[in-house]
Design a protein around this motif. Structure first.
Motif, PDB file in Angstrom:
ATOM      1  N   THR A  86       0.913  -1.191  -0.111  1.00  0.00           N
ATOM      2  CA  THR A  86      -0.056  -0.225  -0.072  1.00  0.00           C
ATOM      3  C   THR A  86       0.804   1.235  -0.047  1.00  0.00           C
ATOM      4  OG1 THR A  86      -1.761  -1.188   1.241  1.00  0.00           O
ATOM      5  CG2 THR A  86      -1.758   1.103   1.087  1.00  0.00           C
ATOM      6  N   GLU A  87       1.887   1.374   0.759  1.00  0.00           N
ATOM      7  CA  GLU A  87       2.712   2.350   0.864  1.00  0.00           C
ATOM      8  C   GLU A  87       3.461   2.730  -0.535  1.00  0.00           C
ATOM      9  OE1 GLU A  87       5.616   1.316   4.099  1.00  0.00           O
ATOM     10  OE2 GLU A  87       4.019   2.487   5.371  1.00  0.00           O
ATOM     11  N   GLN A  88       3.888   1.448  -1.187  1.00  0.00           N
ATOM     12  CA  GLN A  88       4.435   1.504  -2.393  1.00  0.00           C
ATOM     13  C   GLN A  88       3.397   1.915  -3.605  1.00  0.00           C
ATOM     14  OE1 GLN A  88       7.659   1.020  -3.433  1.00  0.00           O
ATOM     15  NE2 GLN A  88       7.101   1.907  -5.352  1.00  0.00           N
ATOM     16  N   GLN A  89       2.171   1.778  -3.347  1.00  0.00           N
ATOM     17  CA  GLN A  89       1.290   2.108  -4.340  1.00  0.00           C
ATOM     18  C   GLN A  89       0.997   3.674  -3.947  1.00  0.00           C
ATOM     19  OE1 GLN A  89      -1.968  -0.396  -3.281  1.00  0.00           O
ATOM     20  NE2 GLN A  89      -1.583  -1.853  -5.061  1.00  0.00           N
ATOM     21  N   LEU A  90       1.050   4.107  -2.906  1.00  0.00           N
ATOM     22  CA  LEU A  90       0.755   5.627  -2.434  1.00  0.00           C
ATOM     23  C   LEU A  90       1.905   6.156  -2.930  1.00  0.00           C
ATOM     24  CD1 LEU A  90      -0.821   7.679  -1.022  1.00  0.00           C
ATOM     25  CD2 LEU A  90       0.604   7.054   1.112  1.00  0.00           C
ATOM     26  N   HIS A  91       3.206   5.872  -2.917  1.00  0.00           N
ATOM     27  CA  HIS A  91       4.237   6.450  -3.278  1.00  0.00           C
ATOM     28  C   HIS A  91       4.337   6.588  -4.990  1.00  0.00           C
ATOM     29  CE1 HIS A  91       8.465   7.596  -3.819  1.00  0.00           C
ATOM     30  NE2 HIS A  91       8.461   6.642  -4.754  1.00  0.00           N
ATOM     31  N   ASP A  92       3.942   5.544  -5.718  1.00  0.00           N
ATOM     32  CA  ASP A  92       3.750   5.520  -7.064  1.00  0.00           C
ATOM     33  C   ASP A  92       2.734   6.575  -7.576  1.00  0.00           C
ATOM     34  OD1 ASP A  92       5.842   3.625  -7.032  1.00  0.00           O
ATOM     35  OD2 ASP A  92       4.212   2.043  -7.668  1.00  0.00           O
ATOM     36  N   MET A  93       1.596   6.747  -6.732  1.00  0.00           N
ATOM     37  CA  MET A  93       0.480   7.532  -7.188  1.00  0.00           C
ATOM     38  C   MET A  93       0.666   8.961  -7.207  1.00  0.00           C
ATOM     39  SD  MET A  93      -2.772   5.298  -5.535  1.00  0.00           S
ATOM     40  CE  MET A  93      -3.992   6.576  -5.995  1.00  0.00           C
ATOM     41  N   ARG A  94       1.587   9.155  -5.924  1.00  0.00           N
ATOM     42  CA  ARG A  94       2.359  10.429  -5.741  1.00  0.00           C
ATOM     43  C   ARG A  94       3.088  10.950  -6.859  1.00  0.00           C
ATOM     44  NH1 ARG A  94       3.081   9.949   0.638  1.00  0.00           N
ATOM     45  NH2 ARG A  94       1.149  10.461   1.385  1.00  0.00           N
ATOM     46  N   GLN A  95       4.133  10.017  -7.238  1.00  0.00           N
ATOM     47  CA  GLN A  95       4.941  10.281  -8.515  1.00  0.00           C
ATOM     48  C   GLN A  95       4.234  10.641  -9.751  1.00  0.00           C
ATOM     49  OE1 GLN A  95       7.863   7.186  -8.676  1.00  0.00           O
ATOM     50  NE2 GLN A  95       9.268   8.363  -7.586  1.00  0.00           N
ATOM     51  N   GLN A  96       3.316   9.814  -9.815  1.00  0.00           N
ATOM     52  CA  GLN A  96       2.170   9.907 -11.182  1.00  0.00           C
ATOM     53  C   GLN A  96       1.574  11.410 -11.030  1.00  0.00           C
ATOM     54  OE1 GLN A  96      -0.539   6.800 -11.229  1.00  0.00           O
ATOM     55  NE2 GLN A  96       0.877   5.253 -11.978  1.00  0.00           N
ATOM     56  N   LYS A  97       1.011  11.821 -10.042  1.00  0.00           N
ATOM     57  CA  LYS A  97       0.510  12.770  -9.715  1.00  0.00           C
ATOM     58  C   LYS A  97       1.474  14.109  -9.950  1.00  0.00           C
ATOM     59  CE  LYS A  97      -1.653  15.723  -6.163  1.00  0.00           C
ATOM     60  NZ  LYS A  97      -1.994  16.039  -4.946  1.00  0.00           N
ATOM     61  N   GLU A  98       2.714  14.141  -9.488  1.00  0.00           N
ATOM     62  CA  GLU A  98       3.575  15.072  -9.581  1.00  0.00           C
ATOM     63  C   GLU A  98       4.069  15.042 -11.207  1.00  0.00           C
ATOM     64  OE1 GLU A  98       4.822  17.400  -7.572  1.00  0.00           O
ATOM     65  OE2 GLU A  98       3.688  16.575  -5.964  1.00  0.00           O
ATOM     66  N   GLN A  99       4.110  13.775 -12.022  1.00  0.00           N
ATOM     67  CA  GLN A  99       4.457  14.015 -13.291  1.00  0.00           C
ATOM     68  C   GLN A  99       3.296  14.745 -14.066  1.00  0.00           C
ATOM     69  OE1 GLN A  99       5.107   9.832 -14.314  1.00  0.00           O
ATOM     70  NE2 GLN A  99       7.044   9.720 -13.300  1.00  0.00           N
TER      71      GLN A  99
END
Length: 110
Positions: A86-99
Protein backbone atom coordinates in the motif's frame (compact mmCIF):
# COMPACT_ATOMS: atom_id res chain seq x y z
CA UNK A 1 -5.95 -42.20 62.53
CA UNK A 2 -9.55 -40.95 62.54
CA UNK A 3 -8.33 -37.61 63.90
CA UNK A 4 -6.01 -37.25 60.88
CA UNK A 5 -2.73 -38.69 62.13
CA UNK A 6 -0.12 -39.28 59.44
CA UNK A 7 0.60 -43.03 59.57
CA UNK A 8 3.66 -42.50 57.38
CA UNK A 9 5.29 -39.95 59.69
CA UNK A 10 8.43 -41.24 61.41
CA UNK A 11 9.57 -40.63 64.98
CA UNK A 12 13.05 -39.39 65.95
CA UNK A 13 14.41 -42.90 65.37
CA UNK A 14 12.94 -42.96 61.88
CA UNK A 15 10.26 -45.48 62.78
CA UNK A 16 6.71 -45.30 61.45
CA UNK A 17 3.64 -46.61 63.23
CA UNK A 18 3.81 -49.69 61.00
CA UNK A 19 7.46 -50.33 61.99
CA UNK A 20 6.61 -50.20 65.69
CA UNK A 21 3.50 -52.38 65.28
CA UNK A 22 5.52 -55.02 63.42
CA UNK A 23 8.33 -54.94 65.99
CA UNK A 24 5.87 -55.44 68.82
CA UNK A 25 3.75 -58.00 66.97
CA UNK A 26 0.48 -56.03 67.14
CA UNK A 27 -1.35 -57.80 64.34
CA UNK A 28 -4.61 -55.91 64.89
CA UNK A 29 -2.82 -52.55 64.59
CA UNK A 30 -0.91 -53.77 61.51
CA UNK A 31 -4.25 -54.70 59.91
CA UNK A 32 -5.72 -51.25 60.67
CA UNK A 33 -2.61 -49.50 59.37
CA UNK A 34 -2.61 -51.57 56.18
CA UNK A 35 -6.28 -50.77 55.63
CA UNK A 36 -5.58 -47.09 56.24
CA UNK A 37 -2.53 -47.19 53.98
CA UNK A 38 -4.61 -48.78 51.23
CA UNK A 39 -7.22 -46.03 51.58
CA UNK A 40 -4.50 -43.39 51.42
CA UNK A 41 -2.92 -45.15 48.43
CA UNK A 42 -6.28 -45.20 46.62
CA UNK A 43 -6.86 -41.51 47.35
CA UNK A 44 -3.35 -40.64 46.17
CA UNK A 45 -3.84 -42.73 43.04
CA UNK A 46 -7.07 -40.88 42.27
CA UNK A 47 -5.34 -37.55 42.88
CA UNK A 48 -2.48 -38.58 40.63
CA UNK A 49 -4.93 -39.51 37.87
CA UNK A 50 -6.54 -36.09 38.26
CA UNK A 51 -3.15 -34.37 38.07
CA UNK A 52 -2.25 -36.35 34.95
CA UNK A 53 -5.54 -35.40 33.32
CA UNK A 54 -4.93 -31.74 34.21
CA UNK A 55 -1.44 -32.03 32.74
CA UNK A 56 -2.83 -33.41 29.47
CA UNK A 57 -5.40 -30.60 29.32
CA UNK A 58 -2.72 -28.00 30.03
CA UNK A 59 -0.47 -29.48 27.34
CA UNK A 60 -3.37 -29.35 24.86
CA UNK A 61 -4.06 -25.73 25.81
CA UNK A 62 -0.38 -24.94 25.34
CA UNK A 63 -0.42 -26.59 21.92
CA UNK A 64 -3.55 -24.64 20.95
CA UNK A 65 -1.98 -21.41 22.20
CA UNK A 66 1.16 -22.05 20.15
CA UNK A 67 -0.95 -22.64 17.04
CA UNK A 68 -2.84 -19.40 17.69
CA UNK A 69 0.47 -17.58 18.15
CA UNK A 70 1.76 -18.94 14.83
CA UNK A 71 -1.47 -17.90 13.09
CA UNK A 72 -1.29 -14.43 14.63
CA UNK A 73 2.35 -14.07 13.60
CA UNK A 74 1.45 -15.10 10.04
CA UNK A 75 -1.41 -12.59 9.98
CA UNK A 76 0.93 -9.89 11.26
CA UNK A 77 3.47 -10.79 8.57
CA UNK A 78 0.77 -10.65 5.89
CA UNK A 79 -0.47 -7.31 7.20
CA UNK A 80 3.06 -5.88 7.12
CA UNK A 81 3.48 -7.02 3.52
CA UNK A 82 0.13 -5.47 2.63
CA UNK A 83 1.20 -2.24 4.33
CA UNK A 84 4.41 -2.18 2.29
CA UNK A 85 2.45 -2.75 -0.92
CA UNK A 86 0.00 0.00 0.00
CA UNK A 87 2.84 2.39 0.82
CA UNK A 88 4.49 1.58 -2.50
CA UNK A 89 1.21 2.18 -4.34
CA UNK A 90 0.80 5.48 -2.53
CA UNK A 91 4.34 6.46 -3.44
CA UNK A 92 3.71 5.53 -7.09
CA UNK A 93 0.46 7.50 -7.13
CA UNK A 94 2.21 10.57 -5.72
CA UNK A 95 4.87 10.30 -8.40
CA UNK A 96 2.22 10.00 -11.11
CA UNK A 97 0.46 13.02 -9.68
CA UNK A 98 3.66 15.03 -9.68
CA UNK A 99 4.33 13.95 -13.28
CA UNK A 100 0.82 14.97 -14.30
CA UNK A 101 1.19 18.34 -12.61
CA UNK A 102 4.51 18.84 -14.33
CA UNK A 103 2.98 17.95 -17.72
CA UNK A 104 0.05 20.32 -17.11
CA UNK A 105 2.43 23.14 -16.28
CA UNK A 106 4.38 22.44 -19.43
CA UNK A 107 1.18 22.50 -21.46
CA UNK A 108 0.17 25.81 -19.92
CA UNK A 109 3.50 27.30 -20.72
CA UNK A 110 3.18 26.31 -24.36
Amino acid sequence: IEAGANVYEANKKGETAMDIAVQKGHKDIIKVLKTDQNKIFNIMTQQLCGVRQQKRQTEQQLCDTRKQKEQTEQQLHDMRQQKEKTEQQLHDMRQQKEQQIHKMRQLKEE
